[in-house]
Design a protein around this motif. Structure first.
Motif, mmCIF file in Angstrom:
data_model
loop_
_atom_site.group_PDB
_atom_site.id
_atom_site.type_symbol
_atom_site.label_atom_id
_atom_site.label_comp_id
_atom_site.label_asym_id
_atom_site.label_seq_id
_atom_site.Cartn_x
_atom_site.Cartn_y
_atom_site.Cartn_z
ATOM 1 N N LEU A 18 0.828 -1.204 0.000
ATOM 2 C CA LEU A 18 0.000 0.000 0.000
ATOM 3 C C LEU A 18 0.863 1.255 0.000
ATOM 4 N N HIS A 19 0.525 2.221 -0.841
ATOM 5 C CA HIS A 19 1.301 3.456 -0.952
ATOM 6 C C HIS A 19 0.344 4.635 -1.134
ATOM 7 N N LEU A 20 0.554 5.684 -0.348
ATOM 8 C CA LEU A 20 -0.277 6.880 -0.429
ATOM 9 C C LEU A 20 0.497 8.019 -1.080
ATOM 10 N N PHE A 21 -0.212 8.814 -1.917
ATOM 11 C CA PHE A 21 0.414 9.930 -2.611
ATOM 12 C C PHE A 21 -0.475 11.165 -2.484
ATOM 13 N N ASP A 22 0.178 12.324 -2.329
ATOM 14 C CA ASP A 22 -0.600 13.560 -2.181
ATOM 15 C C ASP A 22 -0.973 14.127 -3.548
ATOM 16 N N ALA A 23 -1.560 15.316 -3.552
ATOM 17 C CA ALA A 23 -2.059 15.908 -4.794
ATOM 18 C C ALA A 23 -0.941 16.254 -5.771
ATOM 19 N N THR A 24 0.281 16.424 -5.284
ATOM 20 C CA THR A 24 1.415 16.704 -6.175
ATOM 21 C C THR A 24 2.083 15.425 -6.658
ATOM 22 N N GLY A 25 1.598 14.269 -6.210
ATOM 23 C CA GLY A 25 2.153 12.998 -6.639
ATOM 24 C C GLY A 25 3.287 12.490 -5.790
ATOM 25 N N GLN A 26 3.523 13.123 -4.628
ATOM 26 C CA GLN A 26 4.615 12.691 -3.769
ATOM 27 C C GLN A 26 4.110 11.779 -2.653
ATOM 28 N N ARG A 27 5.002 10.918 -2.210
ATOM 29 C CA ARG A 27 4.655 9.882 -1.247
ATOM 30 C C ARG A 27 4.359 10.464 0.129
ATOM 31 N N ILE A 28 3.361 9.916 0.795
ATOM 32 C CA ILE A 28 3.045 10.262 2.181
ATOM 33 C C ILE A 28 3.387 9.048 3.031
ATOM 34 N N THR A 29 4.143 9.286 4.100
ATOM 35 C CA THR A 29 4.561 8.177 4.952
ATOM 36 C C THR A 29 3.779 8.173 6.250
ATOM 37 N N LEU A 30 3.723 7.011 6.870
ATOM 38 C CA LEU A 30 2.993 6.866 8.121
ATOM 39 C C LEU A 30 3.704 7.573 9.261
ATOM 40 N N THR A 31 5.046 7.570 9.255
ATOM 41 C CA THR A 31 5.801 8.156 10.360
ATOM 42 C C THR A 31 5.705 9.667 10.391
ATOM 43 N N ASP A 32 5.578 10.289 9.194
ATOM 44 C CA ASP A 32 5.505 11.745 9.122
ATOM 45 C C ASP A 32 4.574 12.115 7.977
ATOM 46 N N PRO A 33 3.263 12.177 8.255
ATOM 47 C CA PRO A 33 2.293 12.355 7.186
ATOM 48 C C PRO A 33 2.434 13.640 6.403
ATOM 49 N N GLY A 34 3.115 14.643 6.963
ATOM 50 C CA GLY A 34 3.272 15.885 6.232
ATOM 51 C C GLY A 34 4.533 15.953 5.405
ATOM 52 N N ARG A 35 5.395 14.917 5.528
ATOM 53 C CA ARG A 35 6.686 14.990 4.847
ATOM 54 C C ARG A 35 6.581 14.410 3.448
ATOM 55 N N ARG A 36 7.161 15.103 2.481
ATOM 56 C CA ARG A 36 7.257 14.593 1.134
ATOM 57 C C ARG A 36 8.616 13.926 0.976
ATOM 58 N N THR A 37 8.611 12.678 0.576
ATOM 59 C CA THR A 37 9.863 11.940 0.538
ATOM 60 C C THR A 37 10.522 11.960 -0.828
ATOM 61 N N ALA A 38 9.866 12.501 -1.852
ATOM 62 C CA ALA A 38 10.487 12.548 -3.172
ATOM 63 C C ALA A 38 11.632 13.546 -3.172
#
Length: 380
Positions: free
Chosen positions: A349-369
């Motif tokens: 399972l992978h979640l992505f925000d409106a800009t297409g960047q990954r959302i992580t469980l540990t830090d939901p506001g952080r973009r990891t791309a």
């Protein structure tokens, strides 16, 4: 085996940039793959490393030596960079024998005859083409021509080997054979390799590290496992994987059912922040018995692939029916139309925000791309 460092590398042809502020480190002995669709800038980067194109901005260093910098007025010509280059077309001299094609670079370097013969014999033996020494390129198969092109690049003992889609002209069976051959050569020679391809399976099976590109920019750099298991952007998730990842828009009936049934587990609390949910086909386990966190689906079709089975799964809702794809390597015991219960693997399972960047469980506001410029430390 020098290290290659690209810093804020850019290349423009007219107004539109082909490469946009790419920063990348290829460590000593790495098998780095530049992966992406046609027109994403990967071959342009390879040609700039080789010296066939001059940078429009940024710098290239090989083995700690700056070889291209427009700002500093530095440009080292291709023949002085210590590189080997294999083109997609192989570019063999049609009037020269295999042996003369291979030792052509040694003759240009005025290598003594005895050493030239020794190096020629050694590289031809390793590539299993000694028996072809007196043939012309027109008398060779595609796979044999590819080996000759590799031998010509390797015989000069380059610190870096650049490969521009060298397998794209081969049939499927020969491509599989030559992938194994390239992996073996990398182990034996230990050469730093930069490999350009649009084929995700070539990248996943050959590379130690992959740089996924889109529209001239690097989307993510990592090992094959990291690229597949932790895609930094929605583009990476959708580009890597066969069959492709199931992408579910949030706010749809299926996404609401996933959250309501508990099928998402802890990720459910991040769903309001996401624009899309990705689900890998192999992460769907099926049964006929309902249970905690199971998702009700109907089996639409069973598609055999020769080594497995693709399952078309239907989520029916009053507003719409959504189709998901699952994959199994065991014969499915159910007929189309069977009501099934799906359990989802958290790793799939992978979640992505409106800009297409990954959302992580540990830090939901952080973009990891990674955002350009991207600078990665060397790895051993």
């Amino acid at each position: 085996m020098p290290q290659i460092e690209l810093t804020n590398l850019s290349k423009s042809y007219g107004r539109d940039p082909a490469v946009r502020a790419v920063s990348l480190t290829v460590a000593k002995g790495d098998f780095m793959c530049l992966l992406g669709p046609s027109g994403c800038g990967k071959t342009t980067i390879l040609r700039m490393i080789a010296g066939l194109e001059q940078v429009s901005g940024g710098e290239i260093a090989i083995g700690g030596q700056l070889v291209d910098s427009l700002r500093r007025g530095i440009f080292v010509p291709p023949e002085r960079r210590g590189l080997g280059l294999v083109f997609q077309s192989y570019a063999l001299w049609p009037h020269m024998t295999v042996a003369r094609n291979i030792d052509f670079g040694l003759r240009l370097r005025n290598v003594p005859a005895a050493e030239r013969q020794a190096r020629l014999g050694a590289v031809m033996e390793k590539l299993c083409i000694s028996a072809l020494a007196d043939r012309l390129p027109s008398q060779l198969s595609g796979g044999q021509q590819q080996r000759v092109a590799l031998a010509r690049a390797l015989v000069v003992d380059p610190g870096v080997l650049l490969l521009d889609e060298p397998l794209s002209n081969l049939d499927a069976g020969l491509r599989l054979t030559m992938r194994a051959e390239l992996a073996r050569l990398h182990r034996e020679f230990g050469t730093t390799i930069v490999f350009v391809t649009h084929d995700q399976w070539e990248a996943m099976t050959l590379a130690t590290r992959i740089a996924v590109m889109r529209r001239g920019a690097v989307q993510q750099v990592g090992s094959p496992d990291q690229i597949y298991g932790q895609p930094a952007t929605r583009f990476v998730a959708e580009f890597i994987g066969n069959p492709p990842i199931n992408m579910i828009a949030t706010g749809t009936p299926l996404a609401e059912t996933l959250a309501r049934t508990g099928a998402l587990g802890p990720l459910a609390r991040l769903l309001p922040q996401a624009a899309a949910l990705g689900l890998r086909p192999e992460g769907i386990a099926l049964d006929t018995r309902p249970g905690p966190g199971s998702l009700p689906l109907d089996l639409g079709a069973v598609l055999p692939t020769g080594g497995g089975w693709l399952l078309e799964l239907l989520h029916r809702a009053p507003a719409e029916t959504t189709v998901l794809t699952a994959i199994t390597h065991r014969p499915p015991p159910w007929a189309p139309g069977t009501a099934l219960q799906a359990r989802l693997s958290p790793e799939a399972l992978h979640l992505f925000d409106a800009t297409g960047q990954r959302i992580t469980l540990t830090d939901p506001g952080r973009r990891t791309a990674p955002q350009p410029p991207l600078s990665l430390p060397a790895t051993s």
